[in-house]
Write a protein that holds these residues in place. Structure first.
Motif, PDB file in Angstrom:
ATOM      1  N   GLN A  49      -6.031  -9.714  -1.324  1.00 13.83           N
ATOM      2  CA  GLN A  49      -4.745 -10.433  -1.271  1.00 13.83           C
ATOM      3  C   GLN A  49      -4.779 -11.749  -0.489  1.00 13.83           C
ATOM      4  OE1 GLN A  49      -0.940  -8.389  -1.233  1.00 13.83           O
ATOM      5  NE2 GLN A  49      -0.389  -9.486   0.636  1.00 13.83           N
ATOM      6  N   GLU A  63       1.268 -13.275   5.549  1.00  8.41           N
ATOM      7  CA  GLU A  63       0.143 -13.856   4.803  1.00  8.41           C
ATOM      8  C   GLU A  63       0.671 -14.939   3.847  1.00  8.41           C
ATOM      9  OE1 GLU A  63      -1.725 -10.362   3.089  1.00  8.41           O
ATOM     10  OE2 GLU A  63      -2.258  -9.601   5.076  1.00  8.41           O
ATOM     11  N   HIS A 122       7.079  -6.836  -2.038  1.00 10.53           N
ATOM     12  CA  HIS A 122       7.956  -5.804  -1.484  1.00 10.53           C
ATOM     13  C   HIS A 122       8.382  -6.181  -0.055  1.00 10.53           C
ATOM     14  CE1 HIS A 122       4.264  -5.048   0.580  1.00 10.53           C
ATOM     15  NE2 HIS A 122       4.669  -3.957   1.162  1.00 10.53           N
ATOM     16  N   ALA A 156      -6.203  -5.923  -4.913  1.00  5.04           N
ATOM     17  CA  ALA A 156      -6.749  -7.289  -4.946  1.00  5.04           C
ATOM     18  C   ALA A 156      -7.170  -7.750  -3.547  1.00  5.04           C
ATOM     19  CB  ALA A 156      -5.670  -8.230  -5.467  1.00  5.04           C
ATOM     20  N   ASN A 204       2.928  -7.647   6.659  1.00  2.00           N
ATOM     21  CA  ASN A 204       1.636  -8.341   6.495  1.00  2.00           C
ATOM     22  C   ASN A 204       1.690  -9.285   5.302  1.00  2.00           C
ATOM     23  OD1 ASN A 204      -0.039  -7.130   8.617  1.00  2.00           O
ATOM     24  ND2 ASN A 204       0.367  -5.247   7.500  1.00  2.00           N
ATOM     25  N   SER A 205       2.228  -8.790   4.203  1.00  6.10           N
ATOM     26  CA  SER A 205       2.315  -9.632   3.006  1.00  6.10           C
ATOM     27  C   SER A 205       3.169 -10.868   3.307  1.00  6.10           C
ATOM     28  CB  SER A 205       2.929  -8.854   1.848  1.00  6.10           C
ATOM     29  OG  SER A 205       2.081  -7.779   1.506  1.00  6.10           O
ATOM     30  N   SER A 240       0.799  -1.233   0.000  1.00  4.55           N
ATOM     31  CA  SER A 240       0.000   0.000   0.000  1.00  4.55           C
ATOM     32  C   SER A 240       0.831   1.282   0.000  1.00  4.55           C
ATOM     33  CB  SER A 240      -0.915   0.001   1.218  1.00  4.55           C
ATOM     34  OG  SER A 240      -0.155   0.040   2.400  1.00  4.55           O
TER      35      SER A 240
HETATM   36  N1  UDP Z   1      -3.253  -5.849   0.294  1.00  6.40           N
HETATM   37  C1  UDP Z   1      -4.504  -6.058  -0.229  1.00  6.40           C
HETATM   38  N2  UDP Z   1      -4.648  -5.953  -1.571  1.00  6.40           N
HETATM   39  C2  UDP Z   1      -3.628  -5.676  -2.400  1.00  6.40           C
HETATM   40  C3  UDP Z   1      -2.346  -5.485  -1.860  1.00  6.40           C
HETATM   41  C4  UDP Z   1      -2.185  -5.578  -0.499  1.00  6.40           C
HETATM   42  O1  UDP Z   1      -5.458  -6.313   0.496  1.00  6.40           O
HETATM   43  O2  UDP Z   1      -3.862  -5.592  -3.613  1.00  6.40           O
HETATM   44  C5  UDP Z   1      -3.093  -5.942   1.746  1.00  6.40           C
HETATM   45  C6  UDP Z   1      -2.259  -7.137   2.129  1.00  6.40           C
HETATM   46  O3  UDP Z   1      -3.082  -8.280   2.257  1.00  6.40           O
HETATM   47  C7  UDP Z   1      -1.623  -6.692   3.414  1.00  6.40           C
HETATM   48  C8  UDP Z   1      -1.533  -5.180   3.284  1.00  6.40           C
HETATM   49  O4  UDP Z   1      -2.383  -4.819   2.202  1.00  6.40           O
HETATM   50  O5  UDP Z   1      -2.438  -7.046   4.515  1.00  6.40           O
HETATM   51  C9  UDP Z   1      -0.139  -4.696   2.951  1.00  6.40           C
HETATM   52  O6  UDP Z   1       0.593  -4.695   4.113  1.00  6.40           O
HETATM   53  P1  UDP Z   1       2.149  -4.900   4.116  1.00  6.40           P
HETATM   54  O7  UDP Z   1       2.563  -4.871   5.543  1.00  6.40           O
HETATM   55  O8  UDP Z   1       2.525  -6.090   3.352  1.00  6.40           O
HETATM   56  O9  UDP Z   1       2.717  -3.684   3.320  1.00  6.40           O
HETATM   57  P2  UDP Z   1       2.459  -2.108   3.412  1.00  6.40           P
HETATM   58  O10 UDP Z   1       1.288  -1.863   2.558  1.00  6.40           O
HETATM   59  O11 UDP Z   1       2.197  -1.755   4.862  1.00  6.40           O
HETATM   60  O12 UDP Z   1       3.715  -1.542   2.865  1.00  6.40           O
END
Ligand code: UDP
Length: 485
Positions: free
Chosen positions: A367, A390, A382, A365, A386-387, A306
Motif C-alpha cells: 500500500q 499514509e 475505510h 497490495a 494508518n491508511s 486488514s
Molecule cells: N495495507 C497493506 N496492503 C493492503 C492494505 C493495507 O499493506 O493491501 C496496510 C496499510 O498500508 C496500513 C495497514 O495495512 O498500514 C492498514 O491499517 P489501517 O490502520 O489503515 O487499517 P486496519 O487494517 O487497522 O483497519
C-alpha cells in the motif's frame, strides 16, 4: 517523569514493545522497534502467538530484523486457534482471549524477570499498545517505566477514549439512531466538528455496558498513568487536539507519519538497502506494474484495510459506483473481507467485463508504494488511521467509507478539518459512490489536491532532521535512556 522506576544505575536501555495482535498495530510497532534499534536501544518485541505465526513466514521481515543484534522477537500464548485473517467481528474475541490467556502470563513474565534477556539486561522501559491497560498495571506493579503507544488517530483518542467519561456524563452517549445528526458539544476542541454519527463506532449503541466500552474506559484510565504517550501523527496536523490532550498526558511524542520517518532514518543509516515493508501478509507487487501503465492521477485505489468487512450487497454498490465513474481502479480484496464469502456468480457479467478492461484486483497490495505511485488520483478508503496518514503523506485525496472503531472520526476530520476528501459515512449507494469519485477526481479535484499537497508538504517537513516528528523521536530516545539509568 521517572517516579516509578527504582532501577540500577547505567543499565543498557532495553525496551519491551507489546502491540495488540492485529496487522496494522504490529506493522506500526515494528517500525518503532527498528527506529529504537537504530539508536542502539535493545528491543524485545512481544507478539501474541496467533499474529506471530504468519510473520514467521515473512522472510523479508525476519531477515531484516536479524541484522540487529539488539533485537529479538518473543511470543506469548493468546489462546487464539485460527490463523485466517481476523475481521472486525473477531476484534473483541481476540482481545478477550488476550485478556484471559496472555494477561496472567505477561504479569508472571514481568514479575519473574523471564522477559529480560538475562539478569544484566532487564526490561528498562515498556512500550505497550495503549489498549493493553493491563500492561500499564504490570509496569507500575514492577516499577518499570512505561510509555504507551497509540496506533489509532489522536482525534479519536481524544474525543472517544480520553473523553469517554465526559461523553457519557454529558448524555452524548448512549444515543438513539434518530439523534445521529446532533452536534457533540461536550468534548473540548471539537464542539463544532463532530456530530454523534462521527463518534467512534463503539459509541453508537443504546447501551454503554458493552465489552468494548469497558475496554476503552480502562484505556482512558491507563494512559494518564504512563510516563508518556507515543502518537502516529505530526504536530501541524493535530495541533489543536494535541494541546487539549496534554491536559491529560503532558508528555506526548507525536512521531508520525511513522512509516515515513522510519524510511528516512533507515535510508540515512549505514545499513544496506532493504525492503521497508513490515506487512504480516504477502503483498502482490504485480499491481505496481499495472499502475505503471496509467497516466498520473487517473487511478482510484480501493481498500478497506486488514479488519473491515462488507456485505456482498455493499461490495456490489461500491463496485458499480467505481466502475460507473469511468476511472481505472486498483482494488484490494482481502480474503475474508466479504461477509459470507464471495463468488462471481452474483456479479452481473457486464461488471466483470468492465472490470477486466479497467480494473486490477489483488488480495493484498504494497500500500505505501501504491499510494506513492504517480498514477493514483484518489483513495477510496475505510479510513483506518494508518491508511489515512499514509494517504496524507502522499497528498492523495480520499473518499472515505468508514466501517468501525476510529474510522468514523477520521473520515469526519478528512472531510471537515483537513479538507482532503469526502466523507461518505453511512451511505453505500452506487450513485453516491460514483459522484464522490467524480467529485474528488474531476469536479473538486483542484481544491482537494491543493489541501492534500499542503498537508503532504507539512508531513514531509516534520520528518526532516529538524522537523517536529524527527525531534520528538530524538526526545523519546533520550527519555528512554534517562528512564533506564
Ligand atoms: N495495507 C497493506 N496492503 C493492503 C492494505 C493495507 O499493506 O493491501 C496496510 C496499510 O498500508 C496500513 C495497514 O495495512 O498500514 C492498514 O491499517 P489501517 O490502520 O489503515 O487499517 P486496519 O487494517 O487497522 O483497519
Amino acid at each position: 517523569m521517572d517516579q516509578n522506576h527504582q532501577g540500577n544505575n547505567a543499565l543498557q536501555p532495553h525496551v519491551l514493545i507489546f502491540p495488540i495482535p492485529f496487522q496494522g498495530p504490529v506493522n506500526c510497532a515494528l517500525k518503532l522497534a527498528e527506529l529504537l534499534c537504530l539508536s542502539g536501544i535493545d528491543v524485545t518485541f512481544l507478539n501474541t502467538d496467533h499474529i506471530h505465526r504468519p510473520l514467521l513466514r515473512h522472510t523479508q521481515v525476519l531477515s531484516r530484523f536479524s541484522r540487529y543484534p539488539n533485537f529479538r522477537f518473543q511470543t506469548i500464548p493468546d489462546g487464539v486457534e485460527h490463523e485466517k485473517p481476523v475481521s472486525r467481528d473477531g476484534f473483541m474475541e481476540v482481545m478477550s482471549a488476550v485478556d484471559a490467556v496472555s494477561k496472567p502470563v505477561f504479569r508472571e513474565m514481568m514479575i519473574s524477570g523471564s522477559l529480560s534477556r538475562n539478569s544484566e539486561r532487564p526490561v528498562t522501559v515498556m512500550i505497550p499498545d495503549a489498549c493493553f491497560s493491563f500492561a500499564v498495571d504490570v509496569a507500575i506493579e514492577t516499577s518499570t517505566p512505561v510509555v504507551c503507544f497509540e496506533t489509532i488517530s489522536p482525534c479519536c483518542l481524544w474525543t472517544c477514549c480520553l473523553n469517554l467519561p465526559t461523553l457519557i456524563q454529558a448524555g452524548d452517549i448512549p444515543f438513539k439512531e434518530n439523534d445521529l445528526d446532533q452536534m457533540v458539544k461536550s468534548v473540548p476542541g471539537t464542539e463544532h466538528i463532530l456530530r454523534r454519527r462521527d463518534l467512534a463506532s463503539f459509541c453508537r449503541s443504546d447501551n454503554i455496558s458493552t465489552p468494548v466500552i469497558e475496554l476503552i474506559m480502562k484505556e482512558a484510565r491507563a494512559i494518564p498513568r504512563a510516563q508518556g504517550l507515543i502518537l502516529n501523527t505530526f504536530q501541524d496536523l493535530d495541533a489543536l487536539i494535541l494541546t487539549h490532550m496534554q491536559t491529560f498526558c503532558p508528555n506526548i511524542y507525536p512521531i508520525g507519519p511513522l512509516h515515513s520517518l522510519y524510511k528516512a532514518r533507515l535510508t540515512a543509516s549505514s545499513l544496506p538497502e532493504t525492503t521497508f515493508s513490515n506487512s504480516v501478509w504477502k503483498e502482490d507487487g504485480t499491481c505496481l506494474s499495472w499502475l505503471d501503465k496509467h497516466p498520473p492521477k487517473t487511478v482510484v485505489y480501493v481498500s478497506i484495510g486488514s479488519l473491515a468487512t462488507m456485505t456482498i450487497e455493499q461490495l456490489l454498490e461500491v463496485w458499480h459506483g467505481v466502475v460507473n465513474s469511468g476511472k481505472p481502479f486498483l482494488w484490494v480484496r482481502r480474503p475474508g473481507s466479504i461477509i459470507g464469502g464471495f463468488d462471481d456468480s452474483r456479479v452481473p457479467s457486464e461488471l466483470l467485463e468492465r472490470t477486466k478492461e479497467m480494473g486490477c484486483i489483488v488480495d493484498w497490495a504494497p500500500q505505501e508504494e501504491v499510494l506513492a505511485h504517480q498514477a493514483i488520483g484518489a483513495f477510496l478508503t475505510h479510513s483506518g488511521w494508518n491508511s489515512t496518514i499514509e494517504s496524507i503523506m502522499e497528498g492523495v485525496p480520499m473518499i472515505c467509507w468508514p466501517c468501525f472503531a476510529d474510522q468514523q472520526v477520521n473520515s469526519r476530520f478528512v472531510g471537515e478539518v483537513w479538507k482532503m476528501g469526502v466523507d461518505m459515512k453511512d451511505s453505500c449507494d452506487r450513485l453516491i459512490i460514483e459522484k464522490a469519485v467524480r467529485d474528488v477526481m474531476e469536479m473538486s479535484r483542484e481544491m482537494f489536491t491543493e489541501s492534500a499537497n499542503s498537508w503532504a508538504n507539512l508531513a514531509k517537513k516534520s520528518i526532516t532532521e529538524t522537523g517536529s516528528s524527527s525531534m520528538n523521536l530524538d526526545h523519546l530516545i533520550d527519555d528512554i535512556k534517562a528512564m533506564s539509568s
